[in-house]
Write a protein that holds these residues in place. Structure first.
Motif, PDB file in Angstrom:
ATOM      1  N   TYR A 140       1.386  -5.115 -14.108  1.00 55.20           N
ATOM      2  CA  TYR A 140       2.500  -5.707 -14.835  1.00 55.20           C
ATOM      3  C   TYR A 140       3.230  -6.652 -13.880  1.00 55.20           C
ATOM      4  O   TYR A 140       4.067  -6.217 -13.085  1.00 55.20           O
ATOM      5  CB  TYR A 140       3.462  -4.628 -15.333  1.00 55.20           C
ATOM      6  N   LYS A 141       2.855  -7.932 -13.943  1.00 50.36           N
ATOM      7  CA  LYS A 141       3.423  -8.932 -13.044  1.00 50.36           C
ATOM      8  C   LYS A 141       3.235  -8.490 -11.595  1.00 50.36           C
ATOM      9  O   LYS A 141       2.139  -8.492 -11.079  1.00 50.36           O
ATOM     10  CB  LYS A 141       4.889  -9.195 -13.386  1.00 50.36           C
ATOM     11  N   LEU A 172       6.215  -7.594  -3.125  1.00 53.37           N
ATOM     12  CA  LEU A 172       7.530  -8.173  -2.882  1.00 53.37           C
ATOM     13  C   LEU A 172       7.436  -9.641  -2.493  1.00 53.37           C
ATOM     14  O   LEU A 172       8.349 -10.421  -2.761  1.00 53.37           O
ATOM     15  CB  LEU A 172       8.246  -7.386  -1.769  1.00 53.37           C
ATOM     16  N   ALA A 173       6.339 -10.008  -1.845  1.00 51.28           N
ATOM     17  CA  ALA A 173       6.095 -11.389  -1.435  1.00 51.28           C
ATOM     18  C   ALA A 173       4.596 -11.553  -1.273  1.00 51.28           C
ATOM     19  O   ALA A 173       3.844 -10.575  -1.328  1.00 51.28           O
ATOM     20  CB  ALA A 173       6.829 -11.712  -0.130  1.00 51.28           C
ATOM     21  N   SER A 174       4.149 -12.794  -1.075  1.00 55.44           N
ATOM     22  CA  SER A 174       2.710 -13.026  -0.931  1.00 55.44           C
ATOM     23  C   SER A 174       2.138 -12.287   0.264  1.00 55.44           C
ATOM     24  O   SER A 174       0.949 -11.991   0.312  1.00 55.44           O
ATOM     25  CB  SER A 174       2.439 -14.525  -0.792  1.00 55.44           C
ATOM     26  N   VAL A 178       4.800  -2.894  -1.077  1.00 58.95           N
ATOM     27  CA  VAL A 178       5.167  -1.498  -0.841  1.00 58.95           C
ATOM     28  C   VAL A 178       4.366  -0.661  -1.827  1.00 58.95           C
ATOM     29  O   VAL A 178       4.075  -1.098  -2.946  1.00 58.95           O
ATOM     30  CB  VAL A 178       6.676  -1.243  -1.006  1.00 58.95           C
ATOM     31  N   SER A 179       3.978   0.535  -1.419  1.00 59.52           N
ATOM     32  CA  SER A 179       3.120   1.359  -2.275  1.00 59.52           C
ATOM     33  C   SER A 179       3.361   2.837  -2.026  1.00 59.52           C
ATOM     34  O   SER A 179       3.896   3.236  -0.978  1.00 59.52           O
ATOM     35  CB  SER A 179       1.642   1.030  -2.034  1.00 59.52           C
ATOM     36  N   GLY A 180       2.950   3.626  -2.993  1.00 57.50           N
ATOM     37  CA  GLY A 180       3.059   5.072  -2.870  1.00 57.50           C
ATOM     38  C   GLY A 180       1.981   5.765  -3.674  1.00 57.50           C
ATOM     39  O   GLY A 180       1.458   5.202  -4.654  1.00 57.50           O
ATOM     40  N   ALA A 204       2.112  -5.431   5.474  1.00 57.76           N
ATOM     41  CA  ALA A 204       2.397  -6.840   5.733  1.00 57.76           C
ATOM     42  C   ALA A 204       1.114  -7.522   6.187  1.00 57.76           C
ATOM     43  O   ALA A 204       0.332  -6.950   6.956  1.00 57.76           O
ATOM     44  CB  ALA A 204       3.477  -6.975   6.811  1.00 57.76           C
ATOM     45  N   THR A 205       0.881  -8.745   5.708  1.00 50.33           N
ATOM     46  CA  THR A 205      -0.342  -9.468   6.057  1.00 50.33           C
ATOM     47  C   THR A 205      -0.004 -10.822   6.676  1.00 50.33           C
ATOM     48  O   THR A 205       1.008 -11.459   6.334  1.00 50.33           O
ATOM     49  CB  THR A 205      -1.230  -9.695   4.827  1.00 50.33           C
ATOM     50  N   TRP A 206      -0.872 -11.249   7.575  1.00 45.69           N
ATOM     51  CA  TRP A 206      -0.750 -12.571   8.199  1.00 45.69           C
ATOM     52  C   TRP A 206      -2.142 -13.031   8.604  1.00 45.69           C
ATOM     53  O   TRP A 206      -2.794 -12.401   9.427  1.00 45.69           O
ATOM     54  CB  TRP A 206       0.168 -12.508   9.417  1.00 45.69           C
TER      55      TRP A 206
END
Length: 245
Positions: A140-141, A172-174, A178-180, A204-206
């Protein structure tokens, strides 16, 4: 012992990890595979479903799998483990294959896992196990929800149990999610006991790197956890490098 399981949902995570500030490279077709993925990771603690399989010590993990446009996939994940057995079992090698379907906004994944411990020489029953499972997910989005049902049976025949798990991932961003996860193992036969597990964290990814920080554990009492601290809640961090594409 719990085995790690990577399904084709990891392909989506891998794509997000690959994108960062750059465009994701085109998948590489190899033989019957329409795309391949490979990664290597350093782990502060190899935890799966809240249970530490590395004696709460640092470990490593290598993953490689291929997928097809018709939904079929197959792959393997090899991870360093430490069960304090003697002689020590050094690695866990997981082999998995299945198919993913898209229908009416839902993604259904059928998968069969075989978890093996090729260096196991300690006396006692085998650690190997089979686990067929079904996972249904809906996005959902920015929010992805999923539910999983699995049936786990070890090769020694000592324990069989159902595994139920729910997951939620919020983008939250590209570069940040956050997950559970929350789940329950329900023993059908053998020595395994019912218990719950959970974890929450952020990724977080980079570029080719992905950093995941997580807190999780189980509610198993000491006597059901081999008189160790492997089931107690704790924090863990993993740094993954995408080798390909």
């Amino acid at each position: 012992m719990r085995a790690t399981l990577l399904t084709t949902s990891l392909i989506l995570a891998a794509s997000a990890a690959a994108s960062g500030a750059h465009a994701d490279p085109a998948p590489h077709k190899l033989g019957p595979c329409d795309g391949i993925f490979a990664s290597a990771a350093a782990l502060s603690d190899y935890r799966f479903d809240g249970f530490s399989e590395s004696n709460r010590h640092p470990s490593w993990q290598v993953t490689a799998f291929c997928y097809r446009n018709d939904g079929y996939f197959a792959g393997t994940t090899v991870t360093g483990v430490d069960f304090e057995d003697n002689p020590r079992t050094p690695v866990e090698a997981d082999w998995y294959a299945g198919r993913q379907f898209q229908s009416h906004g839902f993604t259904t994944t059928l998968e069969l896992l075989y978890a093996s411990f090729p260096g196991k020489r300690a006396p006692g029953p085998s650690y190997d196990l089979f686990e067929p499972q079904v996972e249904v997910a809906r996005t959902y989005k920015r929010l992805k929800l999923s539910g999983l049902v699995g049936w786990e049976s070890d090769m020694s025949g000592a324990g069989r149990e159902w595994h139920l798990k729910g997951s939620a991932t919020l983008t939250l961003a590209s570069w940040l999610t956050v997950s559970g996860h929350v789940g329950r193992f329900v023993g059908a036969s053998g020595v395994d006991n019912d218990h719950n597990h959970f974890d929450v964290g952020a990724t977080a990814t980079w570029r080719r790197f992905s950093l995941d920080a997580r807190y999780g554990g189980t509610d198993q009492p000491l006597q059901q956890c081999y008189y160790t601290n492997w089931c107690k809640p704790g924090a863990s961090v993993s740094l993954t490098y995408r080798l390909y594409p």
